[in-house]
Design an enzyme around this catalytic site. Structure first.
Site, PDB file in Angstrom:
ATOM      1  CD  GLU A 215      21.688  58.981  95.984  1.00 24.44           C
ATOM      2  OE1 GLU A 215      20.745  59.047  95.170  1.00 24.44           O
ATOM      3  OE2 GLU A 215      21.851  58.035  96.750  1.00 24.44           O
TER       4      GLU A 215
ATOM      5  CG  ASP B 111      15.183  68.647  85.417  1.00 24.25           C
ATOM      6  OD1 ASP B 111      15.526  69.687  86.009  1.00 24.25           O
ATOM      7  OD2 ASP B 111      15.879  67.626  85.404  1.00 24.25           O
TER       8      ASP B 111
ATOM      9  CE  LYS C   6      17.758  60.717  95.590  1.00 24.85           C
ATOM     10  NZ  LYS C   6      17.404  60.645  94.183  1.00 24.85           N
TER      11      LYS C   6
ATOM     12  CB  VAL D 293      15.772  64.940  91.817  1.00 24.51           C
ATOM     13  CG1 VAL D 293      14.419  65.109  91.130  1.00 24.51           C
ATOM     14  CG2 VAL D 293      15.575  64.555  93.270  1.00 24.51           C
TER      15      VAL D 293
ATOM     16  CG  HIS E 164      19.207  51.414  92.128  1.00 27.43           C
ATOM     17  ND1 HIS E 164      20.277  50.772  92.678  1.00 27.43           N
ATOM     18  CD2 HIS E 164      19.728  52.520  91.503  1.00 27.43           C
ATOM     19  CE1 HIS E 164      21.384  51.441  92.414  1.00 27.43           C
ATOM     20  NE2 HIS E 164      21.075  52.500  91.700  1.00 27.43           N
TER      21      HIS E 164
ATOM     22  CD  GLU F 292      20.354  46.982  93.783  1.00 23.04           C
ATOM     23  OE1 GLU F 292      21.225  46.238  94.233  1.00 23.04           O
ATOM     24  OE2 GLU F 292      20.358  48.217  93.994  1.00 23.04           O
TER      25      GLU F 292
ATOM     26  CG  ASN G 284      25.349  51.656  93.769  1.00 20.29           C
ATOM     27  OD1 ASN G 284      26.109  51.484  92.808  1.00 20.29           O
ATOM     28  ND2 ASN G 284      24.264  52.386  93.690  1.00 20.29           N
TER      29      ASN G 284
ATOM     30  CG  MET H 153      20.645  57.602  86.558  1.00 20.62           C
ATOM     31  SD  MET H 153      21.311  56.237  85.566  1.00 20.62           S
ATOM     32  CE  MET H 153      20.230  54.886  86.036  1.00 20.62           C
TER      33      MET H 153
ATOM     34  CB  SER I 244      22.952  55.373  94.138  1.00 21.62           C
ATOM     35  OG  SER I 244      22.786  55.908  92.858  1.00 21.62           O
TER      36      SER I 244
HETATM   37  N1  LIG Z   1      24.413  58.507  87.400  1.00 23.54           N
HETATM   38  C1  LIG Z   1      24.303  57.214  87.620  1.00 23.54           C
HETATM   39  O1  LIG Z   1      25.070  56.397  87.096  1.00 23.54           O
HETATM   40  C2  LIG Z   1      23.219  56.654  88.499  1.00 23.54           C
HETATM   41  C3  LIG Z   1      22.952  55.288  88.446  1.00 23.54           C
HETATM   42  C4  LIG Z   1      21.907  54.784  89.220  1.00 23.54           C
HETATM   43  C5  LIG Z   1      21.166  55.628  90.040  1.00 23.54           C
HETATM   44  N2  LIG Z   1      21.468  56.954  90.069  1.00 23.54           N
HETATM   45  C6  LIG Z   1      20.651  57.826  90.938  1.00 23.54           C
HETATM   46  O2  LIG Z   1      19.701  58.480  90.131  1.00 23.54           O
HETATM   47  C7  LIG Z   1      19.430  59.790  90.654  1.00 23.54           C
HETATM   48  C8  LIG Z   1      19.714  60.829  89.569  1.00 23.54           C
HETATM   49  O3  LIG Z   1      21.090  60.730  89.203  1.00 23.54           O
HETATM   50  P1  LIG Z   1      21.607  61.401  87.838  1.00 23.54           P
HETATM   51  O4  LIG Z   1      22.989  60.895  87.638  1.00 23.54           O
HETATM   52  O5  LIG Z   1      20.585  61.237  86.761  1.00 23.54           O
HETATM   53  O6  LIG Z   1      21.675  62.934  88.306  1.00 23.54           O
HETATM   54  P2  LIG Z   1      21.863  64.240  87.386  1.00 23.54           P
HETATM   55  O7  LIG Z   1      22.579  65.206  88.210  1.00 23.54           O
HETATM   56  O8  LIG Z   1      22.381  63.870  86.036  1.00 23.54           O
HETATM   57  O9  LIG Z   1      20.340  64.716  87.154  1.00 23.54           O
HETATM   58  C9  LIG Z   1      19.514  65.162  88.193  1.00 23.54           C
HETATM   59  C10 LIG Z   1      18.421  66.025  87.591  1.00 23.54           C
HETATM   60  O10 LIG Z   1      17.465  66.308  88.609  1.00 23.54           O
HETATM   61  C11 LIG Z   1      17.021  67.632  88.386  1.00 23.54           C
HETATM   62  N3  LIG Z   1      16.400  68.128  89.620  1.00 23.54           N
HETATM   63  C12 LIG Z   1      17.024  68.548  90.763  1.00 23.54           C
HETATM   64  N4  LIG Z   1      16.069  68.894  91.665  1.00 23.54           N
HETATM   65  C13 LIG Z   1      14.859  68.688  91.085  1.00 23.54           C
HETATM   66  C14 LIG Z   1      13.506  68.852  91.510  1.00 23.54           C
HETATM   67  N5  LIG Z   1      13.220  69.316  92.729  1.00 23.54           N
HETATM   68  N6  LIG Z   1      12.507  68.543  90.656  1.00 23.54           N
HETATM   69  C15 LIG Z   1      12.792  68.074  89.403  1.00 23.54           C
HETATM   70  N7  LIG Z   1      14.056  67.906  88.944  1.00 23.54           N
HETATM   71  C16 LIG Z   1      15.067  68.198  89.777  1.00 23.54           C
HETATM   72  C17 LIG Z   1      18.257  68.394  87.963  1.00 23.54           C
HETATM   73  O11 LIG Z   1      17.919  69.600  87.293  1.00 23.54           O
HETATM   74  C18 LIG Z   1      18.936  67.380  87.053  1.00 23.54           C
HETATM   75  O12 LIG Z   1      18.533  67.532  85.707  1.00 23.54           O
HETATM   76  C19 LIG Z   1      20.306  59.931  91.904  1.00 23.54           C
HETATM   77  O13 LIG Z   1      19.573  59.567  93.028  1.00 23.54           O
HETATM   78  C20 LIG Z   1      21.436  58.925  91.644  1.00 23.54           C
HETATM   79  O14 LIG Z   1      22.025  58.443  92.815  1.00 23.54           O
HETATM   80  C21 LIG Z   1      22.475  57.492  89.302  1.00 23.54           C
END
Ligand SMILES: NC(=O)c1ccc[n+]([C@@H]2O[C@H](COP(=O)([O-])OP(=O)(O)OC[C@H]3O[C@@H](n4cnc5c(N)ncnc54)[C@H](O)[C@@H]3O)[C@@H](O)[C@H]2O)c1
Length: 281
Positions: free
Chosen positions: A92, A33, A97, A90, A140, A152, A190, A14, A119
């Protein structure tokens, strides 16, 4: 409030797309990151998205380069000090967070906004670890954020009307459609999506119909552009399971995680990102 510079925290599925959306709308973005390789992958993904726009004749190569130049990748907190808005994307996980929110609260100017792309998790709980709960909200995006129009905009218990207004205006500026949502686990989309997914997974387990047949049927029927198993693989089965667990905790049995999903995540089969999920890639 005018958003001059955005920080995106987390360069995963995301975060990379959100950074692209901001830069494509002309807004400078810093992407942070903890993992260098995530930043490298995000950079390549963003380059591909701009290249696709150039190939379709939507923007010139020079414009694409100009917009790409608005993005800075970093692993350093110090680079975030001028951000007027930080978007946390970051993993979920509430504990992870909360640590990010505490850090952002310490680093960012006092008037800057801090929002989460979570999410399903509580915005008020995230806000409670900062000294600026009125400037904390949910923002969101949906997967894939460069295509999906809806955002959202979620109020926590203490989010100010000004914060919501600023976020709604920003969403329009980046050509998205904001929808204001009150806080509850999973918000609106969701809850609906995961309820449908739970039913489809139960159907698959009862009937043993192959995933591909269900996906094809959904696409052919025109209900959705992508089948549920393909979609779950693309958005990440670990993320899907975490969201599922949050909804299960909040609403009980109707969101009990499906055994197929739990088994895949336990094996580290997280979908496209590990090249193995409901499908092999
Ligand atoms: N994947 C989806 O379809 C989707 C859709 C909507 C919302 N989301 C939400 O978005 C958020 C991210 O999801 P994603 O799918 O991109 O996850 P992901 O696992 O692809 O990426 C998460 C990233 O966060 C990094 N990270 C972890 N801890 C960190 C920190 N302390 N500081 C900086 N970076 C850090 C990780 O290295 C990783 O690159 C979650 O809360 C998820 O629920 C995801």
């Amino acid at each position: 409030m005018y958003i001059k510079q955005v920080a995106v925290i987390g360069a995963g599925t995301m975060g990379a797309d959100i950074a692209y959306v901001m830069a494509n709308a002309g807004i400078p973005v810093i992407v942070k990151d903890v993992d260098e390789s995530a930043l490298t992958r995000a950079q390549a993904h963003i380059a591909d998205l701009f290249q696709a726009r150039v190939a379709r004749g939507r923007i010139s190569a020079a414009d694409a380069q100009g917009r790409r130049d608005l993005i800075t990748m970093t692993t350093a907190d110090a680079a975030l000090v001028e951000a007027t808005l930080a978007i946390e994307a970051v993993s979920e996980d509430m504990r992870v967070k909360k640590r990010v929110f505490q850090d952002l609260d310490r680093i960012l100017p006092p008037l800057s906004l801090i929002v989460s792309n979570t999410s399903a998790l509580s915005i008020s709980e995230l806000a409670s670890v900062t000294g600026r709960p009125q400037r904390v909200a949910g923002f969101h995006f949906f997967f894939p954020a460069h295509l999906m129009k809806l955002v959202e905009v979620i109020s926590g218990q203490k989010t100010s009307a000004d914060t919501i207004e600023t976020l709604r205006r920003l969403a329009e500026e980046i050509r998205k459609i904001p929808v204001s949502v009150k806080e509850c686990p999973g918000f609106v989309v969701n809850r609906v999506l995961m309820a449908s997914m739970a039913e489809i997974l139960a159907f698959q387990q009862e009937t043993q119909v192959p995933y591909s047949e269900i996906d094809q049927a959904v696409v052919k029927s025109g209900i959705a552009p992508m089948g549920p198993f393909m979609l779950a693989d693309a958005l990440g089965l670990d993320v899907a399971l975490e969201v599922n667990r949050t909804l299960f905790q909040a609403y009980g049995d109707r969101f009990r995680p499906a055994p197929q999903l739990e088994a895949l995540v336990e094996k580290g089969h997280l979908g496209l990102k590990t090249k193995q999920g409901f499908y092999s890639y």
